[in-house]
Design a protein around this motif. Sequence first.
Motif, PDB file in Angstrom:
ATOM      1  N   ASP A  71       0.849  -1.185   0.000  1.00 56.60           N
ATOM      2  CA  ASP A  71       0.000   0.000   0.000  1.00 56.60           C
ATOM      3  C   ASP A  71       0.888   1.241   0.000  1.00 56.60           C
ATOM      4  O   ASP A  71       1.791   1.375   0.832  1.00 56.60           O
ATOM      5  CB  ASP A  71      -0.892   0.022   1.252  1.00 56.60           C
ATOM      6  CG  ASP A  71      -2.017  -0.981   1.173  1.00 56.60           C
ATOM      7  OD1 ASP A  71      -2.378  -1.394   0.053  1.00 56.60           O
ATOM      8  OD2 ASP A  71      -2.542  -1.375   2.234  1.00 56.60           O
ATOM      9  N   TRP A  72       0.599   2.140  -0.942  1.00 59.36           N
ATOM     10  CA  TRP A  72       1.306   3.412  -1.000  1.00 59.36           C
ATOM     11  C   TRP A  72       0.342   4.529  -0.623  1.00 59.36           C
ATOM     12  O   TRP A  72      -0.864   4.411  -0.825  1.00 59.36           O
ATOM     13  CB  TRP A  72       1.873   3.652  -2.402  1.00 59.36           C
ATOM     14  CG  TRP A  72       2.973   2.690  -2.726  1.00 59.36           C
ATOM     15  CD1 TRP A  72       2.868   1.504  -3.383  1.00 59.36           C
ATOM     16  CD2 TRP A  72       4.346   2.809  -2.338  1.00 59.36           C
ATOM     17  NE1 TRP A  72       4.088   0.871  -3.454  1.00 59.36           N
ATOM     18  CE2 TRP A  72       5.017   1.658  -2.823  1.00 59.36           C
ATOM     19  CE3 TRP A  72       5.078   3.784  -1.644  1.00 59.36           C
ATOM     20  CZ2 TRP A  72       6.382   1.450  -2.621  1.00 59.36           C
ATOM     21  CZ3 TRP A  72       6.442   3.583  -1.452  1.00 59.36           C
ATOM     22  CH2 TRP A  72       7.076   2.427  -1.935  1.00 59.36           C
ATOM     23  N   PRO A  73       0.847   5.620  -0.054  1.00 59.29           N
ATOM     24  CA  PRO A  73      -0.060   6.705   0.345  1.00 59.29           C
ATOM     25  C   PRO A  73      -0.773   7.300  -0.864  1.00 59.29           C
ATOM     26  O   PRO A  73      -0.312   7.181  -2.007  1.00 59.29           O
ATOM     27  CB  PRO A  73       0.866   7.725   1.011  1.00 59.29           C
ATOM     28  CG  PRO A  73       2.226   7.418   0.483  1.00 59.29           C
ATOM     29  CD  PRO A  73       2.247   5.937   0.256  1.00 59.29           C
ATOM     30  N   LEU A  74      -1.895   7.944  -0.586  1.00 56.66           N
ATOM     31  CA  LEU A  74      -2.683   8.518  -1.673  1.00 56.66           C
ATOM     32  C   LEU A  74      -1.860   9.491  -2.514  1.00 56.66           C
ATOM     33  O   LEU A  74      -2.071   9.613  -3.721  1.00 56.66           O
ATOM     34  CB  LEU A  74      -3.922   9.219  -1.100  1.00 56.66           C
ATOM     35  CG  LEU A  74      -4.948   9.699  -2.122  1.00 56.66           C
ATOM     36  CD1 LEU A  74      -5.570   8.532  -2.876  1.00 56.66           C
ATOM     37  CD2 LEU A  74      -6.027  10.527  -1.433  1.00 56.66           C
ATOM     38  N   SER A  75      -0.896  10.166  -1.905  1.00 59.32           N
ATOM     39  CA  SER A  75      -0.075  11.128  -2.644  1.00 59.32           C
ATOM     40  C   SER A  75       0.678  10.469  -3.796  1.00 59.32           C
ATOM     41  O   SER A  75       0.981  11.120  -4.802  1.00 59.32           O
ATOM     42  CB  SER A  75       0.918  11.807  -1.703  1.00 59.32           C
ATOM     43  OG  SER A  75       1.767  10.848  -1.078  1.00 59.32           O
ATOM     44  N   ALA A  76       0.978   9.178  -3.673  1.00 58.74           N
ATOM     45  CA  ALA A  76       1.656   8.475  -4.757  1.00 58.74           C
ATOM     46  C   ALA A  76       0.760   8.319  -5.975  1.00 58.74           C
ATOM     47  O   ALA A  76       1.244   8.062  -7.083  1.00 58.74           O
ATOM     48  CB  ALA A  76       2.133   7.103  -4.283  1.00 58.74           C
ATOM     49  N   TYR A  77      -0.547   8.464  -5.775  1.00 61.15           N
ATOM     50  CA  TYR A  77      -1.527   8.287  -6.845  1.00 61.15           C
ATOM     51  C   TYR A  77      -2.093   9.621  -7.337  1.00 61.15           C
ATOM     52  O   TYR A  77      -3.116   9.643  -8.005  1.00 61.15           O
ATOM     53  CB  TYR A  77      -2.670   7.389  -6.363  1.00 61.15           C
ATOM     54  CG  TYR A  77      -2.260   5.951  -6.111  1.00 61.15           C
ATOM     55  CD1 TYR A  77      -2.359   4.996  -7.113  1.00 61.15           C
ATOM     56  CD2 TYR A  77      -1.769   5.561  -4.874  1.00 61.15           C
ATOM     57  CE1 TYR A  77      -1.986   3.680  -6.893  1.00 61.15           C
ATOM     58  CE2 TYR A  77      -1.402   4.241  -4.636  1.00 61.15           C
ATOM     59  CZ  TYR A  77      -1.513   3.318  -5.648  1.00 61.15           C
ATOM     60  OH  TYR A  77      -1.139   2.009  -5.418  1.00 61.15           O
ATOM     61  N   GLN A  78      -1.437  10.718  -6.997  1.00 65.31           N
ATOM     62  CA  GLN A  78      -1.865  12.027  -7.481  1.00 65.31           C
ATOM     63  C   GLN A  78      -0.874  12.541  -8.520  1.00 65.31           C
ATOM     64  O   GLN A  78       0.336  12.379  -8.370  1.00 65.31           O
ATOM     65  CB  GLN A  78      -1.956  13.041  -6.337  1.00 65.31           C
ATOM     66  CG  GLN A  78      -2.866  12.639  -5.192  1.00 65.31           C
ATOM     67  CD  GLN A  78      -4.348  12.638  -5.562  1.00 65.31           C
ATOM     68  OE1 GLN A  78      -4.721  12.832  -6.709  1.00 65.31           O
ATOM     69  NE2 GLN A  78      -5.205  12.409  -4.578  1.00 65.31           N
ATOM     70  N   THR A  79      -1.392  13.188  -9.554  1.00 67.91           N
ATOM     71  CA  THR A  79      -0.509  13.841 -10.525  1.00 67.91           C
ATOM     72  C   THR A  79      -0.287  15.289 -10.116  1.00 67.91           C
ATOM     73  O   THR A  79      -1.010  15.838  -9.274  1.00 67.91           O
ATOM     74  CB  THR A  79      -1.111  13.791 -11.939  1.00 67.91           C
ATOM     75  OG1 THR A  79      -2.171  14.754 -12.031  1.00 67.91           O
ATOM     76  CG2 THR A  79      -1.633  12.402 -12.283  1.00 67.91           C
ATOM     77  N   VAL A  80       0.694  15.922 -10.739  1.00 73.21           N
ATOM     78  CA  VAL A  80       0.987  17.321 -10.434  1.00 73.21           C
ATOM     79  C   VAL A  80      -0.176  18.226 -10.854  1.00 73.21           C
ATOM     80  O   VAL A  80      -0.299  19.354 -10.357  1.00 73.21           O
ATOM     81  CB  VAL A  80       2.301  17.738 -11.120  1.00 73.21           C
ATOM     82  CG1 VAL A  80       2.137  17.844 -12.627  1.00 73.21           C
ATOM     83  CG2 VAL A  80       2.854  19.037 -10.551  1.00 73.21           C
ATOM     84  N   PHE A  81      -1.053  17.739 -11.726  1.00 73.86           N
ATOM     85  CA  PHE A  81      -2.173  18.546 -12.201  1.00 73.86           C
ATOM     86  C   PHE A  81      -3.443  18.350 -11.374  1.00 73.86           C
ATOM     87  O   PHE A  81      -4.446  19.025 -11.631  1.00 73.86           O
ATOM     88  CB  PHE A  81      -2.475  18.194 -13.663  1.00 73.86           C
ATOM     89  CG  PHE A  81      -1.305  18.360 -14.583  1.00 73.86           C
ATOM     90  CD1 PHE A  81      -0.797  19.617 -14.873  1.00 73.86           C
ATOM     91  CD2 PHE A  81      -0.690  17.253 -15.158  1.00 73.86           C
ATOM     92  CE1 PHE A  81       0.295  19.779 -15.714  1.00 73.86           C
ATOM     93  CE2 PHE A  81       0.397  17.401 -16.000  1.00 73.86           C
ATOM     94  CZ  PHE A  81       0.896  18.663 -16.272  1.00 73.86           C
TER      95      PHE A  81
END
Length: 367
Positions: A187-197
């Motif tokens: 499991d990776w934190p949600l931030s790993a699944y966010q793009t810069v946009f």
Amino acid sequence: MPSPHLAPAATTLDFTVPPELSAPAPAEARGLRRDGVRLLVGRGGRAGAAPTAEHHTFAALPEVLRPGDLLVVNNSGTLPAALPARLPDGGLLTVHLSSAHPDPRGGHLVELRRPARAATGAAEYLPPAENPAHPGLRLTLPGGARAVLTVAFTSRLWYARLSLPAPLSDYLAAHGKAIRYGYVDRDWPLSAYQTVFAAEPGSSEMPSAARPFTAELVSALVARGVLIAPITLHTGVASPELHEAPYPERYRVPAATAALVAHVRATGGRVIAVGTTVVRALESATTPDGRTHPADDWTDLVITPARGVRAVNGLLTGWHEPRASHLLMLEAVAGRPLLAHCYREALAAGYLWHEFGDVNLLLPEGG
């Protein structure tokens, strides 16, 4: 009854992805910057021209593109859309919620999956014969919430009525986590699944073609004279097991983006979609004569080679599975010769698949 357009799509490419080519973790966990992933640039293949492939890192994108090119990006943010659930008999499940927006035809779409097992740590697909879903099934969710299934949408997805103690975004932030499949190592934190946009939360799964962008790379693109404009398309739950075609998704093409697409095309520039979600949004907002208009709606558009594309000249995308319906969209944009050439090159060179993997820039007109 399942929607007829959701049958698994036939593709014209035949290939196998070895398990070792599934990216198990974000680039940062593999010792790279986000823009350090690999970029395969495929050019040509139209009008008899032989397709070519170039190998770069993603950080080279400003040099690959031309001043005046327009990158259209998806600014949808990823939700923590996986929730633990309990059946009436006490059995445990995982619920994947398909986007923040209820489908106007029936409510929220959900997928039931087996809870994570030690072997993979990820929730697993439930075949129809083992799936407990039925109309009226009540699921207990964390924090006193409930979900009641109403009617099947496909063999995998069901409409559900949700009863939540807080607004959906707040509830998911408190109790959900990012959707994860078995090829990801933990499991990776949600931030790993966010793009810069990411600016408008609403996607069940990350619009992953934009993941390699960084703020520094965006600045370099702008300095190069490359234009960037947003659309919003909130992605639903993917189907790595069944390879279903996309189902209805909420999207918005702002007036400024529609105008910029029209300007760039009229002046001979290239409109390059960053991800299949962008292609779907732009094509849904473009009339048969090629005019792109502002739009704020749901789309059930499925793009195939027979339908073709009207708004985009190129596509930046991840690598897709052999039976994935997105390959039909890629062929509509790139043509089969270029697409097949890129996939042969990627497999031979060991490019990595899935949301944390490497990417492919398709420029069928060359240049």
